[in-house]
Design a protein around this motif. Structure first.
Motif, PDB file in Angstrom:
ATOM      1  N   GLU A 139      52.913  29.142  49.633  1.00 16.33           N
ATOM      2  CA  GLU A 139      52.507  28.782  48.450  1.00 16.33           C
ATOM      3  C   GLU A 139      51.377  27.963  48.441  1.00 16.33           C
ATOM      4  N   THR A 140      50.978  27.085  49.383  1.00 16.77           N
ATOM      5  CA  THR A 140      49.932  26.231  49.385  1.00 16.77           C
ATOM      6  C   THR A 140      49.696  25.931  50.866  1.00 16.77           C
ATOM      7  N   VAL A 141      48.648  25.104  51.306  1.00 16.53           N
ATOM      8  CA  VAL A 141      48.585  24.582  52.648  1.00 16.53           C
ATOM      9  C   VAL A 141      48.591  23.107  52.475  1.00 16.53           C
ATOM     10  N   LEU A 142      49.543  22.530  53.149  1.00 19.66           N
ATOM     11  CA  LEU A 142      49.718  21.332  53.455  1.00 19.66           C
ATOM     12  C   LEU A 142      48.833  20.604  54.287  1.00 19.66           C
ATOM     13  N   GLY A 143      48.425  19.235  53.897  1.00 14.60           N
ATOM     14  CA  GLY A 143      47.630  18.163  54.731  1.00 14.60           C
ATOM     15  C   GLY A 143      48.378  17.177  55.082  1.00 14.60           C
ATOM     16  N   VAL A 144      48.883  16.913  56.554  1.00 15.06           N
ATOM     17  CA  VAL A 144      49.588  15.769  56.753  1.00 15.06           C
ATOM     18  C   VAL A 144      48.865  14.503  57.308  1.00 15.06           C
ATOM     19  N   SER A 145      49.502  13.469  56.714  1.00 16.89           N
ATOM     20  CA  SER A 145      48.887  11.935  56.890  1.00 16.89           C
ATOM     21  C   SER A 145      50.224  11.003  56.830  1.00 16.89           C
ATOM     22  N   THR A 146      49.977   9.758  57.381  1.00 19.06           N
ATOM     23  CA  THR A 146      51.140   8.925  57.364  1.00 19.06           C
ATOM     24  C   THR A 146      50.515   7.509  56.927  1.00 19.06           C
ATOM     25  N   CYS A 147      50.975   7.049  55.979  1.00 15.31           N
ATOM     26  CA  CYS A 147      50.865   5.542  55.543  1.00 15.31           C
ATOM     27  C   CYS A 147      49.306   5.152  55.481  1.00 15.31           C
ATOM     28  N   TYR A 148      49.097   4.214  56.767  1.00 10.01           N
ATOM     29  CA  TYR A 148      47.863   3.538  56.482  1.00 10.01           C
ATOM     30  C   TYR A 148      46.559   4.424  56.602  1.00 10.01           C
ATOM     31  N   ASP A 149      46.747   5.771  56.768  1.00  5.51           N
ATOM     32  CA  ASP A 149      45.945   6.872  57.057  1.00  5.51           C
ATOM     33  C   ASP A 149      45.216   6.948  55.224  1.00  5.51           C
ATOM     34  N   LEU A 150      46.331   6.753  54.342  1.00  4.21           N
ATOM     35  CA  LEU A 150      45.942   6.555  52.763  1.00  4.21           C
ATOM     36  C   LEU A 150      44.637   6.025  52.497  1.00  4.21           C
ATOM     37  N   ARG A 151      44.481   4.948  53.488  1.00  6.33           N
ATOM     38  CA  ARG A 151      43.019   3.984  53.156  1.00  6.33           C
ATOM     39  C   ARG A 151      41.868   4.542  53.494  1.00  6.33           C
ATOM     40  N   PHE A 152      41.896   5.929  54.308  1.00  4.76           N
ATOM     41  CA  PHE A 152      40.674   6.454  54.955  1.00  4.76           C
ATOM     42  C   PHE A 152      40.179   7.890  54.314  1.00  4.76           C
ATOM     43  N   PRO A 153      39.416   7.694  53.093  1.00  2.00           N
ATOM     44  CA  PRO A 153      39.107   9.023  52.520  1.00  2.00           C
ATOM     45  C   PRO A 153      38.680  10.304  53.201  1.00  2.00           C
ATOM     46  N   GLU A 154      37.897   9.786  54.568  1.00  2.00           N
ATOM     47  CA  GLU A 154      37.103  10.997  55.239  1.00  2.00           C
ATOM     48  C   GLU A 154      38.485  11.773  56.177  1.00  2.00           C
ATOM     49  N   LEU A 155      39.346  11.092  56.253  1.00  4.63           N
ATOM     50  CA  LEU A 155      40.548  12.023  56.696  1.00  4.63           C
ATOM     51  C   LEU A 155      41.045  13.116  56.076  1.00  4.63           C
ATOM     52  N   TYR A 156      41.080  12.742  54.616  1.00  2.00           N
ATOM     53  CA  TYR A 156      41.550  13.826  53.722  1.00  2.00           C
ATOM     54  C   TYR A 156      40.479  14.972  53.393  1.00  2.00           C
ATOM     55  N   ARG A 157      39.062  14.452  53.481  1.00  2.00           N
ATOM     56  CA  ARG A 157      38.212  15.262  53.416  1.00  2.00           C
ATOM     57  C   ARG A 157      38.150  16.375  54.682  1.00  2.00           C
ATOM     58  N   GLY A 158      38.523  15.901  55.847  1.00  2.00           N
ATOM     59  CA  GLY A 158      38.615  16.835  57.052  1.00  2.00           C
ATOM     60  C   GLY A 158      39.852  17.705  56.615  1.00  2.00           C
ATOM     61  N   LEU A 159      40.946  17.266  56.188  1.00  2.00           N
ATOM     62  CA  LEU A 159      42.133  17.953  55.637  1.00  2.00           C
ATOM     63  C   LEU A 159      41.686  19.199  54.603  1.00  2.00           C
ATOM     64  N   VAL A 160      40.863  18.712  53.666  1.00  2.00           N
ATOM     65  CA  VAL A 160      40.420  20.010  52.728  1.00  2.00           C
ATOM     66  C   VAL A 160      39.532  20.845  53.615  1.00  2.00           C
ATOM     67  N   ARG A 162      40.005  21.830  56.215  1.00  2.00           N
ATOM     68  CA  ARG A 162      41.045  22.969  56.895  1.00  2.00           C
ATOM     69  C   ARG A 162      41.766  23.775  55.914  1.00  2.00           C
ATOM     70  N   GLY A 163      41.600  23.633  54.744  1.00  2.00           N
ATOM     71  CA  GLY A 163      42.024  24.133  53.486  1.00  2.00           C
ATOM     72  C   GLY A 163      43.377  23.723  52.917  1.00  2.00           C
ATOM     73  N   ALA A 164      43.421  22.385  53.159  1.00  2.00           N
ATOM     74  CA  ALA A 164      44.589  21.647  52.657  1.00  2.00           C
ATOM     75  C   ALA A 164      44.438  21.648  50.855  1.00  2.00           C
ATOM     76  N   GLU A 165      45.457  21.955  50.376  1.00  2.00           N
ATOM     77  CA  GLU A 165      45.774  21.950  48.770  1.00  2.00           C
ATOM     78  C   GLU A 165      46.743  20.886  48.308  1.00  2.00           C
ATOM     79  N   THR A 166      47.510  20.442  49.264  1.00  2.27           N
ATOM     80  CA  THR A 166      48.904  19.500  48.901  1.00  2.27           C
ATOM     81  C   THR A 166      48.641  18.512  50.013  1.00  2.27           C
ATOM     82  N   LEU A 167      48.640  17.196  49.932  1.00  3.96           N
ATOM     83  CA  LEU A 167      48.235  16.261  50.671  1.00  3.96           C
ATOM     84  C   LEU A 167      49.748  15.470  50.847  1.00  3.96           C
ATOM     85  N   LEU A 168      50.278  15.458  52.111  1.00  4.72           N
ATOM     86  CA  LEU A 168      51.458  14.622  52.221  1.00  4.72           C
ATOM     87  C   LEU A 168      51.238  13.422  52.823  1.00  4.72           C
ATOM     88  N   ILE A 169      52.017  12.323  52.285  1.00  2.00           N
ATOM     89  CA  ILE A 169      51.754  10.900  53.063  1.00  2.00           C
ATOM     90  C   ILE A 169      53.170  10.498  52.949  1.00  2.00           C
TER      91      ILE A 169
END
Length: 266
Positions: A139-160, A162-169
């Protein structure tokens, strides 16, 4: 798609083995109610129980792996099992998140890139991961991250990218910074035009009260569901197709001019 975020309470009077068994039962209870189940960070030890990291560290395919693989298979769910203190065969410790398929197969292991603590705690005791991790579901592509990662937006750009549509924290976020937790979860959703499923923990980790308040945010930043402070299961139904629709309707991501550099090796 149906998701259940299990906001586990970590209390010092419960053994790690007892908690594994209890969490397995909680995952099992979501059979038929969820397609995806998400657990918090370091729920076996507590994210701030630094003195337990080395003592309770386990190999990737250790007791938590076995318990969660079985729980995912028996419940027939995709399971993002939060993270464990992983001991690499060569010696280093990592804060490693595990994701299982409904068959109980390990489909992803993410070693946390951004370690919290500055000059103490996790930042000193654990090594940094180096790889972004995404998981393709039907149904979707998950982008995986953990806690303190949430403060670093560049990580999520990298996940996007890679096709991420749903971000897990998965997190063990402290209560004293709960306002940041909510704000950053909504920001990551809005700027990436993605769903955010952020699962925190409850209870007290080594004297540090946890924020709880797991949250699900849609691609426009609207909060679809939010938990309270105590242990609970937050259930939500969302439409993964809204990500593509949002990105087509408001194509801000197409106007990006700067990309994300590869996270530095440490």
């Amino acid at each position: 798609m149906r998701a259940s975020l299990i906001q586990i309470a970590v209390n010092e009077d419960e053994s790690v083995n007892d908690r594994r068994a209890r969490v397995s039962s909680l995952v099992g209870a979501e059979a038929g109610a969820a397609d995806l189940v998400v657990l918090p960070e370091l729920w076996t030890t507590g994210a701030f129980a630094y003195d337990l990291f080395a003592e309770e560290a386990e190999p990737l395919e250790g007791p938590t792996f076995e318990a969660m693989a079985k729980a995912a298979s028996e419940a027939g769910v995709w399971l993002h099992a939060g993270s464990i203190p992983e001991r690499d065969p060569e010696g280093p410790l990592y804060n490693t998140a595990l994701t299982f398929s409904p068959d109980g197969e390990l489909v992803a292991a993410y070693r946390k890139i951004h370690r919290f603590g500055f000059d103490k705690g996790e930042a000193v005791l654990m090594s940094a991961g180096e790889e972004l991790v995404s998981v393709r579901l039907p149904e979707t592509v998950l982008g995986v991250s953990t806690c303190y990662d949430l403060r670093f937006p560049e990580l999520y750009r990298g996940l996007v990218d890679r096709g991420a549509e749903t971000l897990l924290i998965s997190a063990g976020w402290p209560e004293r910074r709960r306002a940041h937790w909510t704000l950053l979860a909504q920001a990551r959703a809005v700027e990436n035009q993605a769903y955010v499923l952020a699962c925190g923990s409850a209870g007290t980790h080594a004297g540090v009260p946890q924020a709880g308040h797991s949250i699900v945010v849609d691609p426009w930043g609207e909060v679809l569901a939010e938990a309270g402070a105590g242990e609970e299961v937050l259930r939500v139904e969302f439409d993964p197709a809204r990500v593509a629709a949002t990105r087509d309707q408001f194509p801000a991501l197409k106007d990006r001019l700067l990309g994300m550099e590869t996270p530095p090796r440490r």
